[in-house]
Design a protein around this motif. Structure first.
Motif, PDB file in Angstrom:
ATOM      1  N   MET A  61       1.073  -1.495   0.123  1.00 43.38           N
ATOM      2  CA  MET A  61       0.082  -0.029   0.065  1.00 43.38           C
ATOM      3  C   MET A  61       0.694   1.330   0.104  1.00 43.38           C
TER       4      MET A  61
ATOM      5  N   GLN B 102      -0.129   7.563  -1.968  1.00 46.27           N
ATOM      6  CA  GLN B 102      -0.800   8.606  -3.087  1.00 46.27           C
ATOM      7  C   GLN B 102       0.167   9.883  -3.230  1.00 46.27           C
TER       8      GLN B 102
ATOM      9  N   ARG C 215      -6.973  -4.327   3.051  1.00 48.46           N
ATOM     10  CA  ARG C 215      -7.303  -4.177   1.305  1.00 48.46           C
ATOM     11  C   ARG C 215      -7.794  -4.290   1.067  1.00 48.46           C
TER      12      ARG C 215
ATOM     13  N   TRP D  98     -10.779  -1.802   1.105  1.00 47.49           N
ATOM     14  CA  TRP D  98     -11.354  -1.274   0.428  1.00 47.49           C
ATOM     15  C   TRP D  98     -11.083  -1.300  -0.998  1.00 47.49           C
TER      16      TRP D  98
ATOM     17  N   ASP E  88     -13.964   0.290  -3.271  1.00 49.26           N
ATOM     18  CA  ASP E  88     -13.868   0.638  -4.786  1.00 49.26           C
ATOM     19  C   ASP E  88     -14.677  -0.288  -5.398  1.00 49.26           C
TER      20      ASP E  88
ATOM     21  N   VAL F  19     -11.500   6.286  -1.430  1.00 47.58           N
ATOM     22  CA  VAL F  19     -11.044   6.354  -0.164  1.00 47.58           C
ATOM     23  C   VAL F  19      -9.734   7.449  -0.244  1.00 47.58           C
TER      24      VAL F  19
ATOM     25  N   ARG G  74      -5.583   7.022   1.483  1.00 43.24           N
ATOM     26  CA  ARG G  74      -5.042   5.282   1.123  1.00 43.24           C
ATOM     27  C   ARG G  74      -3.556   5.203   0.962  1.00 43.24           C
TER      28      ARG G  74
ATOM     29  N   ASN H  99     -11.050   5.439   6.118  1.00 42.71           N
ATOM     30  CA  ASN H  99     -11.716   4.946   5.199  1.00 42.71           C
ATOM     31  C   ASN H  99     -13.033   5.955   4.583  1.00 42.71           C
TER      32      ASN H  99
END
Length: 308
Positions: free
Chosen positions: A1, A4, A44, A47, A51, A63, A66, A265
Motif C-alpha cells: 500500500m 498516493q 486491502r 478498500w 472501490d 478512499v 489510502r 476510510n
C-alpha cells in the motif's frame, strides 16, 4: 500500500486547518473514537470493497487516505488527534480472536491508540473477550451490518454482561445506513439493552438513518452514547440528512456525543467532519465536549487511567 503521489502538500495544508479548528476552541487536540487500523491484508479487502461500490455502500467511495500505516499514524498525529481507536471487525466465525491478537500488538507499539478489540457470536466469544479485557482492551467494535448478526444472539449475552461489568465501551454499527441489514435498526439494540441496561454502548454514525430512534434510546439509557462518524457531512446529508427538528435533542445530549471520523476510510477530507459539526450551530461548548472532552473523560485521556 504505497502513498498516493502528490498528496503531501494537501495533507500538510489540511493538518494546519484541523489544528486551527481545535486551537480556536482552546482544546489540547482531538479524541477520535472511530478510526480504523487493521492487518494490511484485511484493510486491502476493505478498500477493494469500497472501490467496487459493494452492496453495503452502493455508491462510489474513493478512499482519500489510502496510505501505508506509518503515514496514516503520522497524519493523525499531525492533525493533533491525542487518542484514537483501531476499529476492526470480523464478518464470519473464527476471525475475532486473530484480529484481537493483532490489535493487542498494534496497541502495544502505538501508545496513543486505545487498545481495541472485537467479537462475533460464536462459541468461545466470552473467553476471548475476557482475555482481551484482561489484556487491557479499552474499547470494542461490533459491526451488526457487516457481521449480519443479531445483537440479541444468545451467544453474545455473556459478552454483553462481561463488558457491562468491566465498564468497557463497545462501538456498534447498528443503524441501517448506508444500506439496511437483517438485524440493523433500533429494535434489536433496544431489546438487547433491555437485558443489559448498564452496557456502555456507543452507537456509531449517530445511528443513521434512524437518528431520532437512537437519540430516544440514548435518552432512556444513561450509558448509551453516539459517535458522529460521517454524520452531518455533505456525503451523508445528500442521502440520509439529519433531521433539523432533532437538533435540540442533539444539543441536550451534548455530554454523550463523541467525535468519530472513519479515518482513513472516508471519501472526503478529515477536516470536513469537523466543519460539518461546527455548522450545526450548537455552540463552542458543545464542540469542545464532542471533539475532546467527552472522549477524554470516558477513556481517561491525559489521566493515565481509563474511565468506565
Amino acid at each position: 500500500m504505497s502513498d498516493q503521489p502528490g498528496s503531501e502538500g494537501a495533507d500538510s495544508a489540511e493538518a494546519g486547518a484541523v489544528r486551527r479548528f481545535w486551537t480556536r476552541l482552546g482544546l489540547p487536540g482531538l479524541v477520535d473514537v472511530h478510526t480504523h487500523f487493521m492487518p494490511e491484508s484485511v484493510l486491502r479487502k476493505v478498500w477493494a470493497y469500497f472501490d467496487s461500490a459493494g452492496p453495503l455502500t452502493r455508491v462510489e467511495w474513493p478512499v482519500v487516505y489510502r496510505y501505508g500505516e506509518d503515514t496514516r499514524l503520522a497524519l493523525l498525529r499531525d492533525f493533533g488527534v491525542r487518542a484514537f481507536t483501531a476499529m476492526l471487525y470480523p464478518h464470519k466465525p473464527g476471525m475475532a480472536a486473530w484480529l484481537n491478537g493483532w490489535a493487542a500488538q498494534f496497541a502495544a507499539r502505538t501508545p496513543d491508540c486505545l487498545h481495541t478489540a472485537t467479537f462475533y457470536p460464536e462459541p468461545g466469544a466470552e473467553a476471548y473477550v475476557r482475555q482481551a479485557v484482561e489484556a487491557g482492551a479499552r474499547v470494542f467494535k461490533s459491526h451488526v451490518q457487516v457481521g449480519a448478526y443479531d445483537p440479541g444472539d444468545p451467544l453474545l449475552d455473556p459478552v454483553w454482561g462481561l463488558l457491562s461489568e468491566a465498564g468497557v465501551p463497545v462501538v456498534m454499527h447498528c443503524g441501517s445506513g448506508p444500506a439496511p441489514g437483517k438485524h440493523t435498526g433500533p429494535g434489536p439494540v433496544a431489546r438487547m439493552l433491555a437485558r443489559h441496561p448498564r452496557l456502555p454502548l456507543i452507537v456509531a454514525h449517530m445511528g443513521m438513518p434512524e437518528y431520532g430512534d437512537f437519540l430516544k434510546i440514548a435518552e432512556r439509557h444513561p450509558g448509551v452514547r453516539l459517535d458522529t462518524t460521517m454524520a452531518f457531512t455533505d456525503f451523508v446529508e445528500a442521502t440520509a440528512p439529519f433531521p433539523r427538528a432533532e437538533l435540540g435533542r442533539l444539543a441536550d445530549l451534548g455530554d454523550r456525543v463523541l467525535l468519530g471520523s472513519d479515518f482513513p476510510n472516508v471519501p472526503y477530507r478529515y477536516v470536513h467532519q469537523l466543519d460539518a459539526l461546527a455548522r450545526l450551530g450548537l455552540g463552542d461548548d458543545w464542540l469542545r465536549a464532542v471533539c475532546y472532552g467527552n472522549g477524554a473523560r470516558l477513556f481517561g485521556v491525559g489521566t493515565g487511567a481509563a474511565a468506565g
